[in-house]
Design an enzyme around this catalytic site. Sequence first.
Site, mmCIF file in Angstrom:
data_model
loop_
_atom_site.group_PDB
_atom_site.id
_atom_site.type_symbol
_atom_site.label_atom_id
_atom_site.label_comp_id
_atom_site.label_asym_id
_atom_site.label_seq_id
_atom_site.Cartn_x
_atom_site.Cartn_y
_atom_site.Cartn_z
ATOM 1 N N GLU A 63 0.968 -1.232 -0.093
ATOM 2 C CA GLU A 63 -0.002 0.238 0.018
ATOM 3 C C GLU A 63 0.761 1.209 -0.061
ATOM 4 O O GLU A 63 1.977 1.377 0.548
ATOM 5 C CB GLU A 63 -0.760 -0.122 1.396
ATOM 6 C CG GLU A 63 -1.860 -1.315 1.286
ATOM 7 C CD GLU A 63 -2.479 -1.380 2.540
ATOM 8 O OE1 GLU A 63 -3.608 -1.639 2.711
ATOM 9 O OE2 GLU A 63 -1.716 -0.770 3.807
ATOM 10 N N THR A 91 5.957 -9.414 9.237
ATOM 11 C CA THR A 91 4.755 -9.063 8.575
ATOM 12 C C THR A 91 4.412 -7.905 7.869
ATOM 13 O O THR A 91 3.898 -7.863 6.781
ATOM 14 C CB THR A 91 3.578 -9.540 9.596
ATOM 15 O OG1 THR A 91 3.995 -10.756 10.432
ATOM 16 C CG2 THR A 91 2.326 -9.374 9.179
ATOM 17 N N ARG A 119 3.410 4.400 16.021
ATOM 18 C CA ARG A 119 2.297 5.355 15.743
ATOM 19 C C ARG A 119 0.856 4.466 15.859
ATOM 20 O O ARG A 119 -0.203 4.978 16.250
ATOM 21 C CB ARG A 119 2.498 6.032 14.163
ATOM 22 C CG ARG A 119 2.003 5.157 13.011
ATOM 23 C CD ARG A 119 0.580 5.076 12.807
ATOM 24 N NE ARG A 119 0.169 4.741 11.639
ATOM 25 C CZ ARG A 119 -0.524 3.917 11.080
ATOM 26 N NH1 ARG A 119 -0.996 2.944 11.869
ATOM 27 N NH2 ARG A 119 -0.728 3.704 9.809
ATOM 28 N N ALA A 146 4.230 -8.778 16.861
ATOM 29 C CA ALA A 146 5.293 -7.511 16.968
ATOM 30 C C ALA A 146 4.514 -6.479 17.280
ATOM 31 O O ALA A 146 5.338 -5.659 17.855
ATOM 32 C CB ALA A 146 5.655 -7.501 15.244
ATOM 33 N N ASP A 168 -2.478 -15.599 22.765
ATOM 34 C CA ASP A 168 -2.436 -15.618 21.410
ATOM 35 C C ASP A 168 -2.525 -17.166 21.001
ATOM 36 O O ASP A 168 -2.290 -18.081 21.969
ATOM 37 C CB ASP A 168 -0.832 -15.358 20.992
ATOM 38 C CG ASP A 168 -0.726 -15.284 19.442
ATOM 39 O OD1 ASP A 168 -0.719 -14.236 19.035
ATOM 40 O OD2 ASP A 168 -0.877 -16.169 18.526
ATOM 41 N N THR A 208 -4.810 -9.600 15.450
ATOM 42 C CA THR A 208 -4.369 -10.586 14.774
ATOM 43 C C THR A 208 -3.794 -10.608 13.268
ATOM 44 O O THR A 208 -4.303 -9.613 12.736
ATOM 45 C CB THR A 208 -5.389 -11.530 15.117
ATOM 46 O OG1 THR A 208 -6.581 -11.248 14.271
ATOM 47 C CG2 THR A 208 -5.553 -12.127 16.351
ATOM 48 N N GLY A 233 -7.855 -6.024 11.628
ATOM 49 C CA GLY A 233 -8.612 -5.926 10.355
ATOM 50 C C GLY A 233 -7.751 -4.526 9.522
ATOM 51 O O GLY A 233 -8.017 -3.460 9.921
ATOM 52 N N ASP A 234 -7.411 -4.783 8.378
ATOM 53 C CA ASP A 234 -6.751 -3.751 7.562
ATOM 54 C C ASP A 234 -6.931 -3.878 6.244
ATOM 55 O O ASP A 234 -6.086 -3.317 5.303
ATOM 56 C CB ASP A 234 -5.476 -3.423 7.873
ATOM 57 C CG ASP A 234 -4.519 -4.515 7.994
ATOM 58 O OD1 ASP A 234 -4.836 -5.580 7.234
ATOM 59 O OD2 ASP A 234 -3.351 -4.489 8.372
ATOM 60 N N SER A 299 -10.064 0.378 13.750
ATOM 61 C CA SER A 299 -9.050 1.087 13.492
ATOM 62 C C SER A 299 -8.320 0.367 12.211
ATOM 63 O O SER A 299 -7.988 -0.792 12.340
ATOM 64 C CB SER A 299 -7.761 1.389 14.640
ATOM 65 O OG SER A 299 -6.685 2.046 14.005
#
Length: 351
Positions: A63, A91, A119, A146, A168, A208, A233-234, A299
């Site tokens: 991206e 990742t 951030r 991470a 986890d 996750t 979720g992204d 987010s």
Amino acid sequence: MQPSAKALVPFVSVDHMMQLIHHIGLPEMLRGIAANIEEDFRRWELFDKTPRVASHSANGVIELMPTSDGEVYGFKYVNGHPANTVDGLQTVTAFGLLANVANGYPVLLSEMTLLTALRTAAMSAVAAKYLAPKGATTMAMIGNGAQSEFQSVAMQAICGITNVRLYDTDAAATAKCARNLAASGLSVTTCTSPEHAIEGAQILTTCTADKQYATILTDNMVGAGVHINAIGGDCPGKTELAPAILHRAAIFVEYTEQTRIEGEIQQLPADYPVTELWHVIAGQAQGRRDARQITLFDSVGFAIEDFSALRYIRAQIKGTPFFHPLDLLADPDDPRDLFGMLQRATPKQNT
């Protein structure tokens, strides 16, 4: 040929970034980035805003995330490849740039793999500052990859949590996180299930990595009065929460147009009401209404947050050794004579 000052751009390497973090201190740096995010969210309307430009593949996503406040332009390159750890790779990797809008010249080039972790954690803590129940002391951290330690330290530094409960599916990841947080001052509990992790927690953070529709939290796991930071979720097709939770929660997002594509709310109708968090920070909308309300920060990460973080780094490196002047820009004596500059650099022939 020696480069002129106009050719040099401050470059912050991974090593520089680590040195800078240790020089400032991680909690203080998280607070500084968070303050910049709040400041920039209060002037949200000045920024160019667009959903990130994404190139999706079966293995992940690459991206570009651009924005500008009219004076400075910024972008971040970032990838997300959940299976990378199998090959010993991160990742997420990233780098970013700031440039002067008036002349287009870059003013900062920086690694952003570490900085994105900071951030993202700072953004989560800012959201919790405005949305979590007052006096929250305990966070459940579900997903111990991470990002998990940064999330925990940010919540401690900015929101004052004292306890973190870790879970986890990979027990080794939980052990790693607990080990890394041992000297943080947090009380750390390792848990055997998501249900175990959320016991007594007022803040639930899901982070996750699987690129798939998932149900990390089911509806019956979420009681009244909690705040949820859903940050895993992204991208399209990647979620963490049961849809029923969304219908019970007041939902806050970064940039609605992007979150409807990538966030938890991709599971909802396109006109489902949500509130952009900048309205709350700017005092234009209400955050948490009462102690029993469920709040959700959906987010996915947004370019203005990266801009805020890069702006912080640019200010902090001045007068320090934590950057390298990178010969990045051509600077011919005559701006119209780029070819002449090339000719003058012709290697001398030995005779």
